[in-house]
Motif scaffolding. Structure first.
Motif, mmCIF file in Angstrom:
data_model
loop_
_atom_site.group_PDB
_atom_site.id
_atom_site.type_symbol
_atom_site.label_atom_id
_atom_site.label_comp_id
_atom_site.label_asym_id
_atom_site.label_seq_id
_atom_site.Cartn_x
_atom_site.Cartn_y
_atom_site.Cartn_z
ATOM 1 N N UNK A 30 0.838 -1.191 0.000
ATOM 2 C CA UNK A 30 0.000 0.000 0.000
ATOM 3 C C UNK A 30 0.876 1.246 0.000
ATOM 4 N N UNK A 31 0.240 2.389 -0.101
ATOM 5 C CA UNK A 31 0.976 3.651 -0.113
ATOM 6 C C UNK A 31 1.526 4.004 1.256
ATOM 7 N N UNK A 32 0.944 3.453 2.302
ATOM 8 C CA UNK A 32 1.395 3.747 3.662
ATOM 9 C C UNK A 32 1.937 2.477 4.303
ATOM 10 N N UNK A 33 3.199 2.537 4.714
ATOM 11 C CA UNK A 33 3.833 1.431 5.415
ATOM 12 C C UNK A 33 4.362 1.950 6.748
ATOM 13 N N UNK A 34 4.185 1.181 7.802
ATOM 14 C CA UNK A 34 4.514 1.684 9.131
ATOM 15 C C UNK A 34 5.109 0.585 10.010
ATOM 16 N N UNK A 35 5.789 1.036 11.051
ATOM 17 C CA UNK A 35 6.315 0.153 12.087
ATOM 18 C C UNK A 35 6.096 0.815 13.438
ATOM 19 N N UNK A 36 5.590 0.062 14.403
ATOM 20 C CA UNK A 36 5.419 0.519 15.776
ATOM 21 C C UNK A 36 6.151 -0.455 16.692
ATOM 22 N N UNK A 37 6.706 0.065 17.787
ATOM 23 C CA UNK A 37 7.429 -0.832 18.672
ATOM 24 C C UNK A 37 7.667 -0.264 20.050
ATOM 25 N N UNK A 38 8.178 -1.122 20.907
ATOM 26 C CA UNK A 38 8.562 -0.733 22.258
ATOM 27 C C UNK A 38 9.736 -1.576 22.708
ATOM 28 N N UNK A 39 10.530 -1.037 23.643
ATOM 29 C CA UNK A 39 11.711 -1.753 24.111
ATOM 30 C C UNK A 39 11.936 -1.452 25.581
ATOM 31 N N UNK A 40 12.478 -2.445 26.297
ATOM 32 C CA UNK A 40 12.866 -2.297 27.700
ATOM 33 C C UNK A 40 14.296 -2.796 27.840
ATOM 34 N N UNK A 41 15.136 -2.024 28.572
ATOM 35 C CA UNK A 41 16.539 -2.389 28.782
ATOM 36 C C UNK A 41 16.868 -2.233 30.257
ATOM 37 N N UNK A 42 17.543 -3.237 30.821
ATOM 38 C CA UNK A 42 17.993 -3.195 32.211
ATOM 39 C C UNK A 42 19.476 -3.555 32.239
ATOM 40 N N UNK A 43 20.308 -2.639 32.758
ATOM 41 C CA UNK A 43 21.758 -2.844 32.812
ATOM 42 C C UNK A 43 22.243 -2.712 34.250
ATOM 43 N N UNK A 44 23.209 -3.545 34.622
ATOM 44 C CA UNK A 44 23.842 -3.482 35.938
ATOM 45 C C UNK A 44 25.345 -3.691 35.763
ATOM 46 N N UNK A 45 26.139 -2.961 36.537
ATOM 47 C CA UNK A 45 27.588 -3.093 36.441
ATOM 48 C C UNK A 45 28.221 -2.827 37.798
ATOM 49 N N UNK A 46 29.296 -3.552 38.090
ATOM 50 C CA UNK A 46 30.111 -3.304 39.277
ATOM 51 C C UNK A 46 31.569 -3.238 38.860
ATOM 52 N N UNK A 47 32.341 -2.451 39.586
ATOM 53 C CA UNK A 47 33.765 -2.319 39.291
ATOM 54 C C UNK A 47 34.522 -2.181 40.596
ATOM 55 N N UNK A 48 35.534 -3.023 40.782
ATOM 56 C CA UNK A 48 36.396 -2.981 41.966
ATOM 57 C C UNK A 48 37.819 -2.646 41.528
ATOM 58 N N UNK A 49 38.407 -1.634 42.134
ATOM 59 C CA UNK A 49 39.754 -1.204 41.778
ATOM 60 C C UNK A 49 40.613 -1.106 43.029
ATOM 61 N N UNK A 50 41.760 -1.775 43.003
ATOM 62 C CA UNK A 50 42.779 -1.640 44.048
ATOM 63 C C UNK A 50 44.059 -1.116 43.413
ATOM 64 N N UNK A 51 44.615 -0.033 43.964
ATOM 65 C CA UNK A 51 45.916 0.478 43.545
ATOM 66 C C UNK A 51 46.875 0.260 44.703
ATOM 67 N N UNK A 52 47.939 -0.506 44.453
ATOM 68 C CA UNK A 52 48.847 -0.962 45.501
ATOM 69 C C UNK A 52 50.254 -0.478 45.194
ATOM 70 N N UNK A 53 50.911 0.102 46.178
ATOM 71 C CA UNK A 53 52.271 0.594 46.000
ATOM 72 C C UNK A 53 53.269 -0.546 46.157
ATOM 73 N N UNK A 54 54.316 -0.494 45.336
ATOM 74 C CA UNK A 54 55.382 -1.469 45.422
ATOM 75 C C UNK A 54 56.497 -0.999 46.338
#
Length: 750
Positions: free
Chosen positions: A370-394
């Motif tokens: 047809x003359x009209x073409x369409x797309x509809x949508x929805x999205x859900x995103x869940x992100x989790x992150x952890x970071x551990x940093x140790x700086x140690x002198x020699x």
């Protein structure tokens, strides 16, 4: 020279395109007298709008690498195909997974916690997990320039990379290869496709890479830049009926590396100066005299592993088609070893990071003629992150502290939930003109918290930054008009909005811990299509980008615990920028045997208004208005020539490649006058990256089921680097080197 190159390319391409557009009959003119024997270039199919379309029908600027281009061009990671893409720049660090990207001058230059680009593999954004996946059994890569908000969502303000892997099919087939290269490099892969029944098909790929690396550590106990990488993917397709198809895949990767693939420059960063003084420790020559030597006393290792589960379902209801895309991924990265990059046991670190995400997307698209073409949508995103940093002198640290003294420990926890509703519609006004409108409404909720421990002579001091969160809403719009000039050529106008999510920061002195989203408008005009019986393919585009509310480090007002107003630094939406330029790409099948191609990109990207920029080390803020944006080379160019011939009954080829990238800045330090530092200092080297050129040559032949090829990359052994990296190195900021690479591959298909 640069101006002349741009001028001649523009004049030549303008004349060619004008000839094709203004005189459609020109498309019937033969490029050679043997036109009837010269086949057309293969048609390019893309899925930039989540459906299969020809390249010329999509109103946006796209560079496409199909499976043949990937194989013949020896493309195995991000840096390879970005080098062959106009107006795309990469800044490499010492490890393959920590690179920064810029498209049309848009990057994450100012700070902030989210990316300006999306990296989609089989419709799932994997950028939170991996930015440089190994490219095995990939059917197509599409590099989309400019905001891609409707279908690719938040954090695709600069563009998106859309990868599609080969799907399982109903034939028993397979392929394998073994490749050997200098620096004791070996890699191999095997792929098998097998139908289990008339409706169930499986496909699996396994890849292994090992290399001793090009860096020579003169310290016998400090390790090398060796790499050991494994990547595997298993996929299944179930065709339940004519209406329902289900695809499921699982990918696993384990990448192990030693020292970074880089050498010292002898120029200390601002942070390193505060720790080591003004002069770098000189134990090996500095770049560019030194291309392969370091002196590290403590081995360094990075182990990064992840897995990605991808599920897609398509159901054809007749008038409409339903698509579901589900993604889940988890990965961890462990890094231990030397920080000072010298033979002294001075500073070491341990860095452990873990990331996890889940995404669910639903789309409903019209499926009628047809003359009209369409797309509809929805999205859900869940992100989790952890970071551990140790700086140690020699034992030999600059602070005189005892060995194994813990100077810094941080535990960061962050999360983000996001949902969006989107839609796009095409209206065929007549047989030639199509109007497109798209929109996406997004909601993002980032959160962050941190526990820190600082070592002092009186013992460790703990600092707790409680959880902070924020919520941001955004509506991004897209309007386009596509006009079919001839059946082979289309022109388009495009206006699209980009959006990069806001975030939170934990500095307790900040009055407002939030920074708002970045927003931009991209205005674009383009012309693309084919001519000369499909033997010439071209795409040209011009753009202007208005970028507002850049997330940048600035001087901001804060408040001390006693209530007094203080001046501190933090991320705020303080800058405005713009970018303008063009892209041009051509592929020409000159004869049946000879093919030429290439691309040219020009970008003029600058800060329009950034008067109070905070640059580490400067004694006062700097006005960066009018300065070139970071990681934004003005000129990028690439070209290839390939000659196909028959050798002893086998199809063979020889191919030459060329790429040029203009100079760029990777740090605002290059814009700070020397007298603005407590001690006059010039940071133009290494943060002003010089222009460079790369030449490659490849050749191969295929006889029956077997194929063999060989290559030389960086043929003339040019010294160049694309970015800088630093971990408070006492020997100076490091740069990634690019030695000449030589290798050969034996493959088989069955």
């Amino acid at each position: 020279m640069r101006t002349s190159l741009i001028k001649h390319a523009m004049l030549g391409s303008s004349a060619l395109i004008a000839l094709v557009v203004t005189n459609p009959a020109t498309a019937q003119i033969d490029l050679t007298t043997s036109a009837d024997a010269t086949p057309a270039l293969s048609e390019i199919i893309v899925t930039a709008r989540r459906q299969e379309e020809t390249l010329k029908d999509v109103p946006t600027s796209i560079t496409v690498f199909d499976a043949t281009k990937l194989l013949q061009g020896g493309i195995s990671d991000t840096a390879d195909y970005f080098l062959m893409t106009p107006n795309v720049s990469i800044s490499e660090t010492g490890t393959r997974g920590d690179n920064a990207i810029s498209i049309r001058g848009i990057s994450g230059l100012g700070g902030g916690g989210s990316s300006s680009f999306g990296l989609y593999i089989d419709q799932v954004n994997v950028m939170p997990m991996v930015s440089n996946p190994h490219l095995q059994d990939v059917e197509r890569i599409e590099v989309l320039r400019g905001p891609q908000g409707t279908f690719f969502g938040r954090n695709a303000a600069g563009g998106a990379i859309n990868m599609t892997t080969f799907a399982p099919r109903d034939t028993l087939e397979g392929k394998a290869f073994l490749e050997l290269g200098n620096f004791e490099t070996y890699e191999g892969a095997v792929t098998l496709n097998a139908p289990i029944s008339d409706s169930l098909f499986f496909r699996g790929t396994a890849y292994y890479f090992t290399s001793e690396g090009s860096i020579k550590n003169v310290n016998p106990v400090g390790g090398t830049d060796n790499q050991r990488n494994f990547n595997g993917r298993i996929a299944a397709r179930f065709v339940a009926s004519e209406q329902l198809t289900i695809d499921v895949s699982a990918t696993y990767a384990d990448e192990k590396s030693g020292l970074e693939t880089g050498v010292p420059t002898g120029k200390l960063s601002v942070g390193s100066i505060g720790l080591w003084g003004l002069n770098a420790i000189n134990e090996v020559p500095f770049y560019p005299l030194n291309q392969n030597k370091v002196n590290n006393d403590n081995p360094k290792s990075t182990d990064y592993s992840y897995y990605i589960i991808n599920g897609r379902m398509n159901y054809d209801f007749g008038p409409v088609k339903l698509t579901s895309v589900t993604g889940y991924a988890r990965g961890n990265r462990n890094q231990v070893g030397d920080v000072d990059a010298t033979s002294f046991d001075a500073v070491n670190l341990t860095r452990l990071a873990d990331i996890e995400f889940f995404t669910q997307e639903l789309r409903l698209a019209s499926n009628l003629d047809s003359k009209l073409n369409w797309t509809l949508g929805g999205i859900f995103v869940d992100e989790k992150a952890t970071s551990n940093l140790d700086v140690i002198l020699g034992a030999f640290n600059p602070l005189g502290a005892p060995a194994n003294f813990l100077i810094v420990r941080t535990l960061d926890t962050s999360s983000s939930t996001s949902w969006a509703l989107f839609g796009e519609a095409d209206l065929d006004v007549n047989d030639r003109l199509t109007i497109t409108y798209g929109a996406r409404y997004s909601n993002d909720k980032p959160a962050q918290e941190q526990v820190g421990i600082n070592g002092t002579p009186n013992g460790p001091v703990e600092t707790v930054s409680p959880k902070k969160s924020a919520s941001f809403n955004n509506l991004s719009n897209k309007v386009a008009a596509t006009y079919e000039v001839t059946p082979e050529v289309s022109a388009y106008l495009l206006g699209s909005q980009g959006y990069r999510a806001g975030g939170v920061q934990l500095n307790p002195a900040l009055v407002n811990p939030e920074y708002a989203p970045e927003k931009l408008w991209n205005y674009e005009a383009g012309l693309k299509g084919t001519a000369f019986n499909g033997r010439l393919r071209f795409a040209a585009s011009a753009f202007y980008i208005d970028w507002k509310d850049l997330q940048v480090r600035s001087v901001v007002q804060g408040r001390a615990p006693n209530g007094a107003i203080v001046i501190t630094t933090g991320i705020e939406n303080a800058a405005k920028a713009s970018s303008r330029g063009f892209e041009l790409e051509l592929d020409v099948k000159v004869t049946n045997e000879f093919t030429l191609g290439g691309g040219l990109g020009y970008t003029y990207a600058q800060y329009d208004n950034y008067k109070d920029a905070v640059v580490d080390g400067a004694i006062s803020s700097i006005d960066l208005s009018g300065k070139q944006l970071l990681d934004a080379p003005k000129l990028t160019a690439n070209a290839f020539a390939q000659y196909d011939f028959t050798l002893r009954g086998g199809s063979s080829f020889i191919r030459g490649e060329f790429a040029h990238v203009a100079s760029k800045a990777t740090s605002n330090l290059v814009y700070v006058p020397a007298d603005k530092f407590p001690v006059p200092f010039d940071f133009s080297f290494p943060f002003q990256v010089p222009a460079f050129e790369v030449w490659n040559i490849r050749a191969g032949t295929k006889m029956g089921k077997f194929n063999i090829s060989a290559y030389v990359e960086n043929l003339f052994g040019k010294n160049y680097y694309t970015g800088t990296y630093d971990d408070l190195f006492a020997s100076g900021v490091h740069v990634r080197v690019h030695p000449r690479k030589i290798g050969a591959r034996l493959g088989v298909a069955f």
